[in-house]
Design a protein around this motif. Structure first.
Motif, short mmCIF file in Angstrom:
data_model
loop_
_atom_site.label_atom_id
_atom_site.label_comp_id
_atom_site.label_asym_id
_atom_site.label_seq_id
_atom_site.Cartn_x
_atom_site.Cartn_y
_atom_site.Cartn_z
N ILE A 23 -10.66 -6.27 -9.23
CA ILE A 23 -9.50 -6.46 -10.11
C ILE A 23 -9.05 -5.08 -10.56
CG2 ILE A 23 -8.67 -7.50 -12.26
CD1 ILE A 23 -10.99 -9.58 -11.92
N TYR A 24 -7.83 -4.70 -10.16
CA TYR A 24 -7.28 -3.41 -10.59
C TYR A 24 -6.72 -3.56 -12.00
CZ TYR A 24 -7.29 -1.44 -5.80
OH TYR A 24 -7.64 -0.96 -4.57
N GLU A 25 -6.47 -2.42 -12.60
CA GLU A 25 -5.81 -2.40 -13.89
C GLU A 25 -4.53 -3.22 -13.80
OE1 GLU A 25 -4.88 1.36 -16.34
OE2 GLU A 25 -6.55 1.90 -15.01
N PRO A 33 -1.44 -9.49 5.97
CA PRO A 33 -0.15 -8.86 5.63
C PRO A 33 -0.32 -7.74 4.62
CG PRO A 33 -0.35 -11.01 4.55
CD PRO A 33 -1.54 -10.87 5.45
N ASN A 34 0.73 -6.97 4.40
CA ASN A 34 0.71 -5.92 3.38
C ASN A 34 0.33 -6.51 2.03
OD1 ASN A 34 1.32 -3.57 4.78
ND2 ASN A 34 3.50 -4.07 4.82
N GLY A 35 -0.54 -5.83 1.33
CA GLY A 35 -0.93 -6.28 0.00
C GLY A 35 -2.05 -7.29 0.01
N LYS A 51 -6.75 -5.37 2.37
CA LYS A 51 -7.50 -4.71 3.46
C LYS A 51 -7.94 -3.31 3.05
CE LYS A 51 -4.04 -5.02 6.38
NZ LYS A 51 -3.01 -5.61 5.48
N SER A 52 -7.00 -2.52 2.56
CA SER A 52 -7.35 -1.14 2.18
C SER A 52 -8.35 -1.13 1.05
CB SER A 52 -6.11 -0.36 1.74
OG SER A 52 -5.18 -0.30 2.78
N THR A 53 -8.18 -2.03 0.13
CA THR A 53 -9.12 -2.10 -1.00
C THR A 53 -10.53 -2.34 -0.48
OG1 THR A 53 -7.42 -2.91 -2.50
CG2 THR A 53 -9.70 -3.37 -3.11
N ASN A 63 -8.03 7.09 7.20
CA ASN A 63 -6.95 6.48 6.42
C ASN A 63 -5.62 6.77 7.09
OD1 ASN A 63 -8.96 7.05 3.72
ND2 ASN A 63 -7.93 5.09 3.95
N GLN A 64 -4.58 6.15 6.57
CA GLN A 64 -3.26 6.38 7.16
C GLN A 64 -2.72 7.76 6.85
OE1 GLN A 64 -2.12 2.24 5.78
NE2 GLN A 64 -0.37 2.86 7.02
N GLU A 65 -3.10 8.27 5.68
CA GLU A 65 -2.58 9.58 5.30
C GLU A 65 -3.30 10.66 6.11
OE1 GLU A 65 -4.42 8.03 2.00
OE2 GLU A 65 -3.23 6.60 3.14
N LEU A 111 -10.97 2.30 10.79
CA LEU A 111 -9.62 2.81 10.99
C LEU A 111 -8.65 1.93 10.21
CD1 LEU A 111 -10.08 2.94 14.85
CD2 LEU A 111 -9.97 4.96 13.40
N ASP A 112 -7.95 2.53 9.26
CA ASP A 112 -7.00 1.77 8.45
C ASP A 112 -5.62 1.85 9.11
OD1 ASP A 112 -5.90 0.28 6.46
OD2 ASP A 112 -6.07 1.80 4.89
N GLU A 113 -5.17 0.74 9.66
CA GLU A 113 -3.85 0.66 10.30
C GLU A 113 -3.63 1.83 11.27
OE1 GLU A 113 -1.33 -1.63 9.66
OE2 GLU A 113 -2.09 -2.65 7.87
P1 ADP Z 1 -1.47 -0.15 2.41
O1 ADP Z 1 -0.65 -1.34 2.77
O2 ADP Z 1 -1.98 0.59 3.56
O3 ADP Z 1 -2.52 -0.45 1.38
P2 ADP Z 1 0.20 0.74 0.28
O4 ADP Z 1 1.51 1.41 0.41
O5 ADP Z 1 0.07 -0.66 -0.21
O6 ADP Z 1 -0.48 0.88 1.71
O7 ADP Z 1 -0.75 1.63 -0.64
C1 ADP Z 1 -0.83 3.02 -0.48
C2 ADP Z 1 -1.76 3.56 -1.55
O8 ADP Z 1 -1.27 3.22 -2.84
C3 ADP Z 1 -3.16 2.98 -1.46
O9 ADP Z 1 -4.09 4.01 -1.70
C4 ADP Z 1 -3.24 1.95 -2.57
O10 ADP Z 1 -4.54 1.87 -3.12
C5 ADP Z 1 -2.24 2.49 -3.58
N1 ADP Z 1 -1.53 1.38 -4.25
C6 ADP Z 1 -1.02 0.30 -3.65
N2 ADP Z 1 -0.47 -0.53 -4.58
C7 ADP Z 1 -0.64 0.09 -5.77
C8 ADP Z 1 -0.32 -0.24 -7.10
N3 ADP Z 1 0.29 -1.39 -7.40
N4 ADP Z 1 -0.63 0.64 -8.06
C9 ADP Z 1 -1.24 1.79 -7.77
N5 ADP Z 1 -1.61 2.15 -6.52
C10 ADP Z 1 -1.32 1.32 -5.53
#
Ligand code: ADP
Ligand code: ADP
Length: 224
Positions: A12-14, A38-40, A43-45, A83-85, A157-159
């Motif tokens: 759970i994020y802030e 899908p996006n969001g 997966k990355s988390t 990562n993607q970056e 590998l992230d995306e």
């Molecule tokens: P992806 O789909 O690959 O996760 P995002 O554009 O959703 O790419 O996220 C890029 C970065 O921003 C990630 O490191 C993610 O943790 C962070 N991020 C995504 N959504 C939020 C948010 N609502 N608040 C803060 N950081 C976020």
């Protein structure tokens, strides 16, 4: 032991964002495993938790048998993450980039090993060029070489092919297969079903933070 084992993991994020909701997942050793959603979806988390970059809210996880909380150093040493970056300094060369990474991981710097890593991603000709002069595909390949410097048994590998053209996508797929043939367990996230189908032995689907399927690719594709 599994390559990755995830038990009841919640994040759970802030702001009350429930990015992962009680996820259970086992990635067998020796597979190419696809994490599809899908996006969001979360997966990355999930992979950032495994890489020790994000703290989970609840649950437990291990990498190559090492608990990420009780044995974080061994867990981290068992994983390479792309990562993607792009995260190398553009004013260093690929060879220098790998030497710096070796230093960070306490791996002895070794010119022969550096060249092997660069050869594996077909960057041996660019070993001494400034990284900023590499093409987009070369930069991604350098990111993979960087993740493999400490020879982790698991590569995430992230995306890997988000926003890349079909030729580069095929190159990256071939490279993933080579790594796998060399004994590396590969986990990749993607939102392209075709990519997961093409590459992966097993696919898990995640949506809104929940794992909704986890099956051998053949079974999953027959259902669709
Ligand atoms: P992806 O789909 O690959 O996760 P995002 O554009 O959703 O790419 O996220 C890029 C970065 O921003 C990630 O490191 C993610 O943790 C962070 N991020 C995504 N959504 C939020 C948010 N609502 N608040 C803060 N950081 C976020
Ligand atoms: P995916 O990689 O599947 O695109 P993410 O793990 O990036 O999904 O994101 C899952 C959810 O968590 C999304 O709702 C995203 O906005 C949110 N999120 C990701 N990172 C952060 C963050 N650092 N702070 C707040 N919310 C985040």
């Amino acid at each position: 032991d599994a390559a990755i084992h995830v038990e009841n993991v919640t994040k759970i994020y802030e702001g009350d964002v429930r990015a992962l909701d009680n996820v259970n997942l086992t990635v067998p050793r020796g597979t190419i495993f696809g994490l599809l959603g899908p996006n969001g979806a979360g997966k990355s988390t999930l992979i950032n938790i495994l890489a020790g970059l994000v703290n989970k809210t609840a649950g437990s996880a291990s990498v190559w048998g090492f608990d990420i909380d009780r044995d974080p150093r061994n867990a981290k040493a068992s994983i390479g993450i792309v990562n993607q970056e792009i995260t190398f300094d553009p004013f260093f060369t690929p060879a220098e980039t790998l030497d710096i990474q070796a230093g960070l991981y306490g791996v002895p710097r070794n010119a022969k090993r550096t060249m092997e890593l660069l050869k594996a991603v077909r960057l041996e000709d660019k070993a001494d060029a400034y990284a900023r002069t590499l093409s987009g595909g070369m930069k991604r390949r350098l990111m993979v070489a960087k993740a493999m410097v400490h020879s982790p048994p698991v590569l995430i590998l992230d995306e890997p092919t988000a926003g890349v053209d079909i030729d580069l996508r095929r190159q990256l797929w071939d490279y993933v297969r080579e790594l796998h043939a060399g004994g590396v367990t590969v986990i990749l996230t993607t939102h392209y079903l075709e990519e997961a189908e093409e590459l992966c032995d097993r696919i898990a689907i995640i949506n809104h933070g929940k794992l909704i399927a986890d099956k051998p690719t053949r079974e999953l594709v027959n259902m669709a």
